[in-house]
Design an enzyme around this catalytic site. Structure first.
Site, short mmCIF file in Angstrom:
data_model
loop_
_atom_site.label_atom_id
_atom_site.label_comp_id
_atom_site.label_asym_id
_atom_site.label_seq_id
_atom_site.Cartn_x
_atom_site.Cartn_y
_atom_site.Cartn_z
N ASP A 17 0.83 -1.21 0.00
CA ASP A 17 0.00 0.00 0.00
C ASP A 17 0.86 1.26 0.00
O ASP A 17 1.96 1.27 0.55
CB ASP A 17 -0.92 -0.02 1.24
CG ASP A 17 -2.10 0.92 1.10
OD1 ASP A 17 -2.34 1.43 -0.02
OD2 ASP A 17 -2.77 1.16 2.11
N ARG A 21 0.13 7.68 -2.71
CA ARG A 21 0.71 8.74 -1.88
C ARG A 21 2.17 9.00 -2.25
O ARG A 21 2.64 10.13 -2.22
CB ARG A 21 0.59 8.36 -0.39
CG ARG A 21 -0.76 8.74 0.19
CD ARG A 21 -1.01 8.02 1.49
NE ARG A 21 -1.37 6.64 1.24
CZ ARG A 21 -1.47 5.71 2.19
NH1 ARG A 21 -1.20 6.04 3.45
NH2 ARG A 21 -1.84 4.49 1.89
N TRP A 22 2.89 7.95 -2.62
CA TRP A 22 4.29 8.10 -3.03
C TRP A 22 4.36 9.06 -4.22
O TRP A 22 5.20 9.96 -4.26
CB TRP A 22 4.86 6.73 -3.41
CG TRP A 22 6.32 6.74 -3.74
CD1 TRP A 22 7.36 6.50 -2.89
CD2 TRP A 22 6.91 7.00 -5.02
NE1 TRP A 22 8.55 6.60 -3.55
CE2 TRP A 22 8.31 6.91 -4.86
CE3 TRP A 22 6.39 7.31 -6.28
CZ2 TRP A 22 9.20 7.11 -5.91
CZ3 TRP A 22 7.27 7.52 -7.33
CH2 TRP A 22 8.67 7.41 -7.15
N ASN A 65 -11.06 -2.40 -5.49
CA ASN A 65 -10.25 -1.45 -6.28
C ASN A 65 -10.85 -1.12 -7.65
O ASN A 65 -10.43 -0.16 -8.30
CB ASN A 65 -8.81 -1.97 -6.46
CG ASN A 65 -7.99 -1.92 -5.18
OD1 ASN A 65 -7.10 -2.75 -4.96
ND2 ASN A 65 -8.25 -0.94 -4.32
N ARG A 68 -11.99 2.48 -8.33
CA ARG A 68 -11.06 3.59 -8.61
C ARG A 68 -11.32 4.14 -10.01
O ARG A 68 -11.97 3.48 -10.82
CB ARG A 68 -9.62 3.08 -8.49
CG ARG A 68 -9.29 2.69 -7.08
CD ARG A 68 -7.85 2.36 -6.92
NE ARG A 68 -7.56 2.06 -5.53
CZ ARG A 68 -6.35 2.11 -4.99
NH1 ARG A 68 -5.33 2.46 -5.73
NH2 ARG A 68 -6.18 1.83 -3.72
N ILE A 186 -6.87 -4.60 7.60
CA ILE A 186 -6.70 -5.78 6.75
C ILE A 186 -7.26 -5.54 5.35
O ILE A 186 -6.87 -6.20 4.39
CB ILE A 186 -7.41 -7.00 7.41
CG1 ILE A 186 -6.82 -7.28 8.82
CG2 ILE A 186 -7.32 -8.26 6.57
CD1 ILE A 186 -5.35 -7.63 8.84
N GLU A 198 1.06 -13.28 12.35
CA GLU A 198 1.66 -12.13 13.03
C GLU A 198 1.55 -10.91 12.11
O GLU A 198 1.82 -11.02 10.91
CB GLU A 198 3.15 -12.40 13.34
CG GLU A 198 3.38 -13.52 14.33
CD GLU A 198 2.85 -13.21 15.73
OE1 GLU A 198 2.85 -12.03 16.13
OE2 GLU A 198 2.42 -14.17 16.41
C1 IPE Z 1 -5.46 -2.73 -0.23
O1 IPE Z 1 -5.13 -1.39 -0.36
C2 IPE Z 1 -5.44 -3.40 -1.57
C3 IPE Z 1 -4.14 -3.55 -2.19
C4 IPE Z 1 -2.98 -3.25 -1.67
C5 IPE Z 1 -4.16 -4.13 -3.49
P1 IPE Z 1 -6.22 -0.24 -0.49
O2 IPE Z 1 -5.46 1.02 -0.64
O3 IPE Z 1 -7.18 -0.58 -1.57
O4 IPE Z 1 -6.98 -0.32 0.90
P2 IPE Z 1 -7.81 0.80 1.68
O5 IPE Z 1 -8.79 1.38 0.70
O6 IPE Z 1 -6.85 1.83 2.15
O7 IPE Z 1 -8.44 0.08 2.82
C1 IPE Z 2 -1.55 0.21 -3.33
O1 IPE Z 2 -1.30 1.57 -3.36
C2 IPE Z 2 -1.71 -0.39 -4.70
C3 IPE Z 2 -3.09 -0.79 -5.04
C4 IPE Z 2 -4.12 -0.77 -4.25
C5 IPE Z 2 -3.28 -1.31 -6.37
P1 IPE Z 2 -2.49 2.60 -3.39
O2 IPE Z 2 -2.82 2.89 -4.81
O3 IPE Z 2 -3.61 2.15 -2.56
O4 IPE Z 2 -1.79 3.88 -2.75
P2 IPE Z 2 -2.46 4.89 -1.70
O5 IPE Z 2 -2.95 4.08 -0.57
O6 IPE Z 2 -3.55 5.59 -2.42
O7 IPE Z 2 -1.33 5.79 -1.33
MG MG Z 3 -4.06 2.38 -0.59
#
Ligand code: IPE
Ligand code: IPE
Ligand code: MG
Length: 234
Positions: A17, A21-22, A65, A68, A186, A198
């Site tokens: 995750d 943001r990166w 996802n 999005r 989770i 863990e």
């Molecule tokens: C969880 O990350 C799914 C993946 C890493 C693929 P999300 O970014 O989708 O989770 P939430 O929305 O912060 O819970």
């Molecule tokens: C995790 O990074 C990758 C996927 C869920 C595909 P995010 O895209 O969720 O990145 P943040 O959480 O928005 O920073």
């Molecule tokens: Mg995320």
């Protein structure tokens, strides 16, 4: 670099995750974060292989996802196809088996084809298994599992027989779950399998997750006392 490393977890699962943001922090579009995240995937796979982890499960795309922006979904799917095709020699060289886990419905044909090819070409590999969870959610898996049980005609189940209807019953439960980017949840990942896993959370965003970060998680894991509900001898 790797000193005093023992108690290597057999199975590590990672919620990768923080890609978005990166990118945002650098004034870039989210897609660039996913591109950079792919490099972290390769680092993690090679590191895991080197330290003797047998199963590495990576959360690549959840059923949630899909909500999005279409452009981002397209970019993630394209990256995935690109990655599978590009990394096949690396996987074969390192004797790594690739498995995908999640619902196949709704995935594009080119994605399905790449997945099939990846699984087929690495099916004989034995040193490590990389499980990519794609279009996956823990609740969806449990619902699919129950539906399979109903369809099979089985009238009564226990925990062991339930497990046999999961997507990949042969893969042992994760010993360690790592989530990057500081979120402590989770997010519908492996709900059944994480019962005694863990948990390790780090602020590091996924594209910045490197060997050193992985090692920190392993050191933390080796200090844990896993009791599984029992009392351990003093
Ligand atoms: C969880 O990350 C799914 C993946 C890493 C693929 P999300 O970014 O989708 O989770 P939430 O929305 O912060 O819970
Ligand atoms: C995790 O990074 C990758 C996927 C869920 C595909 P995010 O895209 O969720 O990145 P943040 O959480 O928005 O920073
Ligand atoms: Mg995320």
């Amino acid at each position: 670099m790797i000193e005093n490393l023992y108690k290597i977890p057999n199975h590590v699962a990672i919620i990768m995750d923080g890609n978005g943001r990166w990118a945002k922090r650098r004034g870039l579009e989210r897609v660039y974060g996913h591109r950079e995240g792919v490099k972290a995937v390769e680092r993690a796979i090679k590191f895991a292989r080197n330290v003797g982890i047998k199963y590495l499960t990576l959360f690549a795309f959840s059923t949630e996802n899909w909500q999005r922006p279409q452009e981002e979904v397209n970019a993630i799917m394209s990256l995935l196809v690109e990655y599978i095709n590009e990394k096949m020699p690396m996987l074969l060289e390192n004797d790594i088996k690739l498995i995908f886990m999640g619902r196949k419905e709704g995935l594009w044909d080119n994605v399905l084809k790449a997945m099939e090819k990846g699984e087929k070409e690495t099916a004989h590999c034995k040193s490590m298994t990389v499980v990519i969870t794609l279009n996956y959610s823990g609740r969806a898996e449990i619902v699919d599992t129950v539906n399979r049980i109903i369809k099979s005609g089985v009238k009564q189940i226990n925990e062991e027989s339930f497990r046999n209807f999961l997507y990949n019953p042969d893969i042992p439960d994760p010993d360690l779950l790592i989530r990057t980017s500081g979120e402590k949840r989770i997010s519908n990942f492996l709900l059944w399998q994480l019962a005694y896993t863990e948990l390790y959370f780090t602020q590091t965003l996924w594209p910045d997750f490197d060997e050193e970060e992985f090692l920190k998680a392993l050191y933390d894991y080796q200090s844990r006392e896993r009791r599984f509900g029992k009392v351990l001898d003093e």
